[in-house]
Scaffold this motif. Structure first.
Motif, PDB file in Angstrom:
ATOM      1  N   ALA A 424     -25.591 -12.643  21.278  1.00 62.02           N
ATOM      2  CA  ALA A 424     -25.087 -12.908  22.622  1.00 62.02           C
ATOM      3  C   ALA A 424     -26.013 -12.261  23.636  1.00 62.02           C
ATOM      4  CB  ALA A 424     -23.670 -12.362  22.762  1.00 62.02           C
ATOM      5  N   PRO A 425     -26.063 -12.773  24.846  1.00 62.47           N
ATOM      6  CA  PRO A 425     -26.951 -12.196  25.872  1.00 62.47           C
ATOM      7  C   PRO A 425     -26.623 -10.718  26.133  1.00 62.47           C
ATOM      8  CG  PRO A 425     -26.133 -14.340  26.568  1.00 62.47           C
ATOM      9  CD  PRO A 425     -25.352 -13.976  25.351  1.00 62.47           C
ATOM     10  N   TYR A 426     -27.674  -9.939  26.328  1.00 59.38           N
ATOM     11  CA  TYR A 426     -27.505  -8.518  26.628  1.00 59.38           C
ATOM     12  C   TYR A 426     -28.610  -8.137  27.603  1.00 59.38           C
ATOM     13  CZ  TYR A 426     -26.625  -3.514  25.941  1.00 59.38           C
ATOM     14  OH  TYR A 426     -26.308  -2.191  26.130  1.00 59.38           O
ATOM     15  N   THR A 427     -28.238  -7.835  28.839  1.00 60.01           N
ATOM     16  CA  THR A 427     -29.205  -7.566  29.889  1.00 60.01           C
ATOM     17  C   THR A 427     -28.962  -6.185  30.497  1.00 60.01           C
ATOM     18  OG1 THR A 427     -27.807  -8.479  31.647  1.00 60.01           O
ATOM     19  CG2 THR A 427     -29.221 -10.030  30.444  1.00 60.01           C
ATOM     20  N   PHE A 428     -29.801  -5.837  31.447  1.00 55.30           N
ATOM     21  CA  PHE A 428     -29.669  -4.552  32.129  1.00 55.30           C
ATOM     22  C   PHE A 428     -28.260  -4.362  32.682  1.00 55.30           C
ATOM     23  CE2 PHE A 428     -29.789  -2.118  36.109  1.00 55.30           C
ATOM     24  CZ  PHE A 428     -30.330  -0.918  35.677  1.00 55.30           C
ATOM     25  N   ALA A 429     -27.714  -5.389  33.246  1.00 59.27           N
ATOM     26  CA  ALA A 429     -26.375  -5.298  33.839  1.00 59.27           C
ATOM     27  C   ALA A 429     -25.306  -5.034  32.792  1.00 59.27           C
ATOM     28  CB  ALA A 429     -26.054  -6.579  34.598  1.00 59.27           C
ATOM     29  N   ASP A 430     -25.605  -5.366  31.534  1.00 61.68           N
ATOM     30  CA  ASP A 430     -24.617  -5.199  30.468  1.00 61.68           C
ATOM     31  C   ASP A 430     -24.714  -3.832  29.785  1.00 61.68           C
ATOM     32  OD1 ASP A 430     -23.791  -7.947  30.734  1.00 61.68           O
ATOM     33  OD2 ASP A 430     -25.623  -8.506  29.645  1.00 61.68           O
ATOM     34  N   GLU A 431     -25.708  -3.057  30.100  1.00 66.14           N
ATOM     35  CA  GLU A 431     -25.995  -1.844  29.338  1.00 66.14           C
ATOM     36  C   GLU A 431     -24.783  -0.901  29.301  1.00 66.14           C
ATOM     37  OE1 GLU A 431     -30.849  -1.563  29.765  1.00 66.14           O
ATOM     38  OE2 GLU A 431     -29.608  -0.230  30.976  1.00 66.14           O
ATOM     39  N   ALA A 432     -24.449  -0.492  28.086  1.00 65.63           N
ATOM     40  CA  ALA A 432     -23.275   0.362  27.863  1.00 65.63           C
ATOM     41  C   ALA A 432     -23.696   1.806  27.658  1.00 65.63           C
ATOM     42  CB  ALA A 432     -22.507  -0.125  26.641  1.00 65.63           C
ATOM     43  N   LEU A 433     -22.847   2.722  28.097  1.00 61.62           N
ATOM     44  CA  LEU A 433     -23.084   4.145  27.866  1.00 61.62           C
ATOM     45  C   LEU A 433     -22.634   4.521  26.456  1.00 61.62           C
ATOM     46  CD1 LEU A 433     -21.861   5.608  31.275  1.00 61.62           C
ATOM     47  CD2 LEU A 433     -24.216   5.684  30.399  1.00 61.62           C
ATOM     48  N   ILE A 434     -23.441   5.328  25.794  1.00 62.51           N
ATOM     49  CA  ILE A 434     -23.124   5.754  24.434  1.00 62.51           C
ATOM     50  C   ILE A 434     -21.806   6.514  24.401  1.00 62.51           C
ATOM     51  CG2 ILE A 434     -23.867   7.327  22.598  1.00 62.51           C
ATOM     52  CD1 ILE A 434     -26.743   6.527  23.304  1.00 62.51           C
ATOM     53  N   LYS A 435     -21.536   7.301  25.411  1.00 62.37           N
ATOM     54  CA  LYS A 435     -20.321   8.126  25.389  1.00 62.37           C
ATOM     55  C   LYS A 435     -19.044   7.286  25.453  1.00 62.37           C
ATOM     56  CE  LYS A 435     -19.230   9.070  30.238  1.00 62.37           C
ATOM     57  NZ  LYS A 435     -18.834  10.116  31.188  1.00 62.37           N
ATOM     58  N   ASN A 436     -19.181   5.995  25.820  1.00 65.61           N
ATOM     59  CA  ASN A 436     -18.001   5.129  25.933  1.00 65.61           C
ATOM     60  C   ASN A 436     -17.735   4.303  24.690  1.00 65.61           C
ATOM     61  OD1 ASN A 436     -17.568   6.034  28.550  1.00 65.61           O
ATOM     62  ND2 ASN A 436     -18.742   4.369  29.474  1.00 65.61           N
ATOM     63  N   LEU A 437     -18.572   4.423  23.657  1.00 70.25           N
ATOM     64  CA  LEU A 437     -18.420   3.639  22.427  1.00 70.25           C
ATOM     65  C   LEU A 437     -18.371   4.559  21.215  1.00 70.25           C
ATOM     66  CD1 LEU A 437     -21.079   0.846  23.138  1.00 70.25           C
ATOM     67  CD2 LEU A 437     -18.592   0.658  23.406  1.00 70.25           C
ATOM     68  N   THR A 438     -17.616   4.134  20.199  1.00 68.90           N
ATOM     69  CA  THR A 438     -17.611   4.870  18.939  1.00 68.90           C
ATOM     70  C   THR A 438     -18.865   4.524  18.153  1.00 68.90           C
ATOM     71  OG1 THR A 438     -16.457   3.148  17.698  1.00 68.90           O
ATOM     72  CG2 THR A 438     -15.094   4.768  18.886  1.00 68.90           C
ATOM     73  N   VAL A 439     -19.172   5.340  17.175  1.00 68.19           N
ATOM     74  CA  VAL A 439     -20.327   5.047  16.325  1.00 68.19           C
ATOM     75  C   VAL A 439     -20.146   3.706  15.625  1.00 68.19           C
ATOM     76  CG1 VAL A 439     -21.535   5.734  14.222  1.00 68.19           C
ATOM     77  CG2 VAL A 439     -21.016   7.441  15.966  1.00 68.19           C
ATOM     78  N   ALA A 440     -18.948   3.436  15.140  1.00 66.86           N
ATOM     79  CA  ALA A 440     -18.701   2.162  14.452  1.00 66.86           C
ATOM     80  C   ALA A 440     -18.962   0.983  15.382  1.00 66.86           C
ATOM     81  CB  ALA A 440     -17.276   2.128  13.925  1.00 66.86           C
ATOM     82  N   GLN A 441     -18.531   1.093  16.630  1.00 67.41           N
ATOM     83  CA  GLN A 441     -18.774   0.015  17.592  1.00 67.41           C
ATOM     84  C   GLN A 441     -20.273  -0.162  17.854  1.00 67.41           C
ATOM     85  OE1 GLN A 441     -16.263   1.693  20.701  1.00 67.41           O
ATOM     86  NE2 GLN A 441     -14.857  -0.065  20.578  1.00 67.41           N
ATOM     87  N   ILE A 442     -20.980   0.939  18.011  1.00 66.95           N
ATOM     88  CA  ILE A 442     -22.418   0.865  18.291  1.00 66.95           C
ATOM     89  C   ILE A 442     -23.154   0.215  17.132  1.00 66.95           C
ATOM     90  CG2 ILE A 442     -24.500   2.258  18.640  1.00 66.95           C
ATOM     91  CD1 ILE A 442     -22.710   4.321  20.090  1.00 66.95           C
ATOM     92  N   GLN A 443     -22.869   0.674  15.924  1.00 71.15           N
ATOM     93  CA  GLN A 443     -23.644   0.196  14.778  1.00 71.15           C
ATOM     94  C   GLN A 443     -23.254  -1.220  14.364  1.00 71.15           C
ATOM     95  OE1 GLN A 443     -23.146   3.375  11.867  1.00 71.15           O
ATOM     96  NE2 GLN A 443     -25.022   4.368  12.611  1.00 71.15           N
ATOM     97  N   ALA A 444     -22.071  -1.646  14.705  1.00 69.36           N
ATOM     98  CA  ALA A 444     -21.675  -3.021  14.384  1.00 69.36           C
ATOM     99  C   ALA A 444     -22.134  -4.011  15.445  1.00 69.36           C
ATOM    100  CB  ALA A 444     -20.153  -3.100  14.230  1.00 69.36           C
ATOM    101  N   THR A 445     -22.451  -3.526  16.637  1.00 70.84           N
ATOM    102  CA  THR A 445     -22.732  -4.429  17.758  1.00 70.84           C
ATOM    103  C   THR A 445     -24.213  -4.558  18.069  1.00 70.84           C
ATOM    104  OG1 THR A 445     -20.607  -3.764  18.724  1.00 70.84           O
ATOM    105  CG2 THR A 445     -22.160  -4.904  20.172  1.00 70.84           C
ATOM    106  N   PHE A 446     -24.995  -3.493  17.865  1.00 70.18           N
ATOM    107  CA  PHE A 446     -26.374  -3.487  18.353  1.00 70.18           C
ATOM    108  C   PHE A 446     -27.392  -3.250  17.246  1.00 70.18           C
ATOM    109  CE2 PHE A 446     -23.664  -2.061  21.866  1.00 70.18           C
ATOM    110  CZ  PHE A 446     -24.022  -2.971  22.858  1.00 70.18           C
ATOM    111  N   ILE A 447     -28.519  -3.903  17.389  1.00 63.95           N
ATOM    112  CA  ILE A 447     -29.683  -3.681  16.535  1.00 63.95           C
ATOM    113  C   ILE A 447     -30.852  -3.354  17.465  1.00 63.95           C
ATOM    114  CG2 ILE A 447     -31.302  -4.689  14.899  1.00 63.95           C
ATOM    115  CD1 ILE A 447     -29.036  -6.493  13.932  1.00 63.95           C
ATOM    116  N   CYS A 448     -31.457  -2.199  17.262  1.00 66.93           N
ATOM    117  CA  CYS A 448     -32.498  -1.713  18.187  1.00 66.93           C
ATOM    118  C   CYS A 448     -33.879  -1.883  17.556  1.00 66.93           C
ATOM    119  CB  CYS A 448     -32.231  -0.264  18.555  1.00 66.93           C
ATOM    120  SG  CYS A 448     -30.637  -0.031  19.400  1.00 66.93           S
ATOM    121  N   ASP A 449     -34.283  -3.151  17.417  1.00 67.56           N
ATOM    122  CA  ASP A 449     -35.548  -3.445  16.744  1.00 67.56           C
ATOM    123  C   ASP A 449     -36.561  -4.132  17.646  1.00 67.56           C
ATOM    124  OD1 ASP A 449     -34.339  -5.893  17.031  1.00 67.56           O
ATOM    125  OD2 ASP A 449     -34.601  -6.513  14.935  1.00 67.56           O
ATOM    126  N   LYS A 450     -36.380  -4.080  18.954  1.00 63.46           N
ATOM    127  CA  LYS A 450     -37.309  -4.762  19.849  1.00 63.46           C
ATOM    128  C   LYS A 450     -38.656  -4.030  19.880  1.00 63.46           C
ATOM    129  CE  LYS A 450     -34.198  -7.134  23.058  1.00 63.46           C
ATOM    130  NZ  LYS A 450     -33.888  -7.356  24.491  1.00 63.46           N
TER     131      LYS A 450
END
Length: 787
Positions: A424-450
């Motif tokens: 799904a689209p993910y842009t600057f305007a969509d950027e989420a703060l780490i403190k607002n997400l659980t580890v499970a949410q982060i690791q299930a939602t994002f892949i940081c391979d750019k």
């Protein structure tokens, strides 16, 4: 006195002639004697204080190097010898003032500034034992926090002053019993009560030739150039109070280093917003503010960042840095392999016999793993750093909503570095703060391979077999999910297994990789910004992450849980974090990051890390430790030379004025002319009246200055020789004249040609030139004792 003399042990001799002429002049007697030139000055008394005389206090000499004449370091107590000034008391005793201790600002942080009460029993023609009894002492201290800049004992209650805070060289006592001291580092005047407690802030010397400015030396605490050392001394003392045994690490931005050694020299223009690169709204400032040699000499590892060109790496190794943090671990390995530290034509001086980097000689750190080779702060980035035999994995940490330490440089999950796993689209305007997400949410939602940092940055999982195995074992959707900090430790364990008994066992470098991974270190940064302004998302910087305590405690707790206290450091630009770690987890070494990334009227400006003030107030990053932002030699030149501040200081015969005298000429003045400035005690201000003093051609500086009536006095002149019968050590009788004019002077005593017909100075082991003609003087004898 600031000088390069080695700390040596001889007898500290107080001569009756020296005390009689100089101490009597400063004893506040109603009718002090007027000295007369003597055709053959004669020794009438002598008393000796053994150099190995110590007083109660904390151990000292931890930062000394060089010749110590066989003495064991550190000392258990505080050395007494090393006097720069004496005052006669009414009961036969003297106040004897120590100066800054071991000769330099770098090695004197554990030498406490004191005034001792001593009782000499002069050996005279008529008798006397010739000894000196130390009866008591007072310590200079600032319990009322009057000193606005950082001192070594910044965080203690009594705030005892050390030789790394001030270099006191002269002392006077006024009729109210309070004491005044002349300092070289500022130069400053210090005013204390009779017990050594500071009564007011240090008083600087106005620059009469540049109205509105003050005379400053290179060690002045109101300039950036000396402030890093003062801060490091304070945080080291803080760490030691809580049980730390290792010095904190000094970790500066590489373009702000200062060096001129081994054929390499730093540049005042290296920083993108300093030197010849001015930016709007910022005071012009030099880039050269972190002196590599000075900080190393003071006992701090100097590990600089971020260096990605091999030529620059080699230059900084020549400059003497302790370590380098790089995005290109491959190039850093090559640079270490090619470096010839001892210039014998054979490279590899920082390597072990098997080809690994010797971490005791040089610390090669992979920045965010190795972000120019793999996407940053991911398992593959650490793996390639291990492949390139980095001695330390450098990384960053944040805390998730559920209180887990995760590896991430920024508070946001940035669109430039990460994508959504569901595409799904993910842009600057969509950027989420780490403190607002659980580890499970982060690791299930994002892949940081750019990949976006150049052709060397690759994200093919096939290049990272150990990372693929670890990710699979943990059930991750990709080896490029944001890892937990625990995952980094687990990767290293898996890496050792992979090359020991796994598929990598046959690799030609398996042995080196195993050996290196078993001892690899970790350098983990706490990522939080204490500023109260807003970022490009409109969020207040300090509200983007968890607070200081949960950040520090969570990360340190993880290190302890893994038994990694000896191998994992915590680093930060935010010193609140590090001070907290020192208090609760003293076994974990702390790393203090310094760099100027200013905010200014330009979209390309940064986030204020970590030297910049905020709204005219001291930088919020340094936990209240004073930083004189952009006050450098560019805007505040050093007109006083190093070791050129106040040396002698006379008190007027009416007790109303002080006359501090610079030890050396100002940088842009005649090389033989010194300034004497008049200070009015009642108004606590300089009167603007100055006198000039011309030193003899053979002299390098003065040693002391006293008045014995309204306008006449005595000055010691000397050269820098030691143990040389052909040296220059003389007393001159002087007369003050009109404002701005040279004083008149007449030679009074040649201190190398005093007669001793009564054999008072019978030769003793280690003394030079004793006998019929005395080779000794109070001033230069103290140099032999470590000044």
């Amino acid at each position: 006195m600031q000088s390069s003399h080695t700390y040596q042990f001889s007898r500290l001799t107080a001569l009756a002639i020296s005390i009689g002429l100089l101490s009597a002049c400063s004893s506040n007697d109603a009718s002090p004697p007027t000295p007369a030139a003597h055709a053959s000055p004669t020794i009438v008394g002598r008393a000796i204080l053994p150099a190995a005389t110590f007083a109660d206090g904390p151990s000292s000499g931890h930062y000394l190097g060089g010749n110590t004449n066989g003495q064991t370091l550190p000392f258990d107590k505080q050395p007494v010898q090393g006097f720069s000034a004496t005052l006669r008391n009414d009961d036969g005793t003297f106040l004897a003032m120590t100066d800054n201790g071991y000769g330099t600002i770098e090695n004197s942080a554990d030498f406490y500034l004191r005034v001792y009460t001593i009782r000499p029993d002069f050996k005279r023609q008529t008798g006397g034992a010739g000894g000196i009894k130390v009866e008591s002492f007072i310590s200079l201290q600032d319990p009322n926090n009057l000193i606005p800049f950082t001192i070594t004992n910044q965080f203690s209650t009594d705030r005892l002053l050390t030789g790394a805070d001030f270099d006191i060289e002269s002392m006077q006592r006024t009729r109210d019993g309070t004491l005044w001291f002349g300092d070289e580092f500022g130069p400053f005047l210090l005013h204390t009560d009779k017990n050594g407690v500071l009564l007011e802030a240090p008083i600087p010397l106005p620059d009469s030739e540049n109205p509105g400015k003050f005379i400053r030396s290179p060690q002045n605490p109101y300039n950036e150039e000396s402030s890093a050392l003062r801060i490091m001394n304070a945080v080291r003392a803080h760490a030691q109070r809580f049980g730390a045994t290792r010095a904190p690490v000094f970790s500066p931005y590489n373009v702000q280093l200062k060096y001129d050694v081994n054929g390499v020299k730093s540049s005042a223009d290296a920083h993108y917003a300093r030197g010849t690169n001015p930016q709007p709204g910022l005071m012009p400032a030099t880039s050269e503010v972190f002196d590599v040699a000075s900080l190393k000499s003071a006992g701090y590892p100097v590990i600089t960042w971020t260096v990605n060109e091999k030529a620059r790496m080699l230059e900084l190794m020549k400059a003497g840095v302790t370590g380098i943090i790089s995005d290109r671990s491959d190039l850093l390995l090559q640079a270490v392999q090619e470096f010839d530290a001892n210039n014998d034509g054979v490279p590899g001086d920082f390597l072990l016999p098997d080809g690994r980097i010797d971490a005791s000689k040089f610390d090669a750190q992979g920045h965010r793993g190795s972000r120019n080779l793999r996407p940053e702060n991911t398992l593959p980035a650490y793996e390639v750093a291990l492949d390139n035999l980095m001695t330390t994995l450098e990384t960053d940490a944040g805390i998730s909503k559920d209180g887990i330490a995760v590896i991430k440089h920024d508070p946001y999950i940035e669109a430039q570095k990460c994508r959504r796993a569901d595409n799904a689209p993910y842009t600057f305007a969509d950027e989420a703060l780490i403190k607002n997400l659980t580890v499970a949410q982060i690791q299930a939602t994002f892949i940081c391979d750019k990949v976006f940092r150049g052709p060397e940055q690759l994200n093919d999982p096939a290049l990272s077999p150990v990372s693929v195995q670890v990710a699979a074992a943990k059930g991750y959707i990709s080896p490029y999910v944001m890892p937990k900090a625990q995952d980094m430790f687990d990767l290293v364990s898996a890496y050792i297994t992979y090359y020991s008994t796994g598929a990598g066992a046959a690799h030609p470098d398996a042995g080196k990789r195993i050996a290196n991974a078993k001892i690899v270190r970790f350098n983990i940064e706490t990522k939080l910004n204490p500023r109260s302004d807003t970022d490009n998302h409109g969020n207040v910087y300090r509200e983007r992450t968890v607070g200081v305590t949960p950040m520090a405690d969570t990360l340190a707790g993880l290190i302890v849980a893994n038994g990694m206290q000896a191998r994992a450091d915590i680093q930060s630009f935010d010193f609140r974090t590090l001070l907290g770690v020192q208090e609760k987890f003293p076994a974990i070494r702390t790393v203090y990051l310094f760099g100027d990334f200013p905010i200014y009227p330009n979209p390309a400006s940064d986030d204020g890390t970590n030297m910049q003030d905020e709204g005219g107030r001291n930088t919020p990053w340094m936990s209240g430790l004073y930083w004189p932002y952009r006050s450098t030699a560019t805007s505040m030149p050093f007109r006083a030379k190093q070791s050129g501040g106040f040396e002698g200081m006379a008190l007027s015969s009416d007790g109303n004025k002080l006359y501090p005298m610079l030890e050396q000429p100002l940088t842009d003045h005649d090389g033989k002319t010194l300034l004497i400035s008049e200070f009015d005690i009642a108004s606590r201000s300089y009167t603007g009246k100055q006198f000039k003093y011309k030193v003899e051609e053979k002299a390098s500086n003065i040693g002391d200055f006293q008045l014995y009536n309204a306008n006449e006095g005595i000055v010691i002149e000397r050269d820098n020789s030691q143990g040389d019968l052909k040296g220059f050590k003389k007393l001159f009788q002087i007369k003050l004249g009109k404002q701005g004019e040279y004083v008149t002077k007449t030679e009074l005593v040649d201190l190398l040609s005093m007669k001793d017909p009564y054999r008072i100075t019978s030769p003793l082991n280690g003394d030079i030139g004793l006998g019929d003609t005395l080779f000794h003087a109070l001033q230069y004898n103290r140099e032999r004792c470590g000044d």
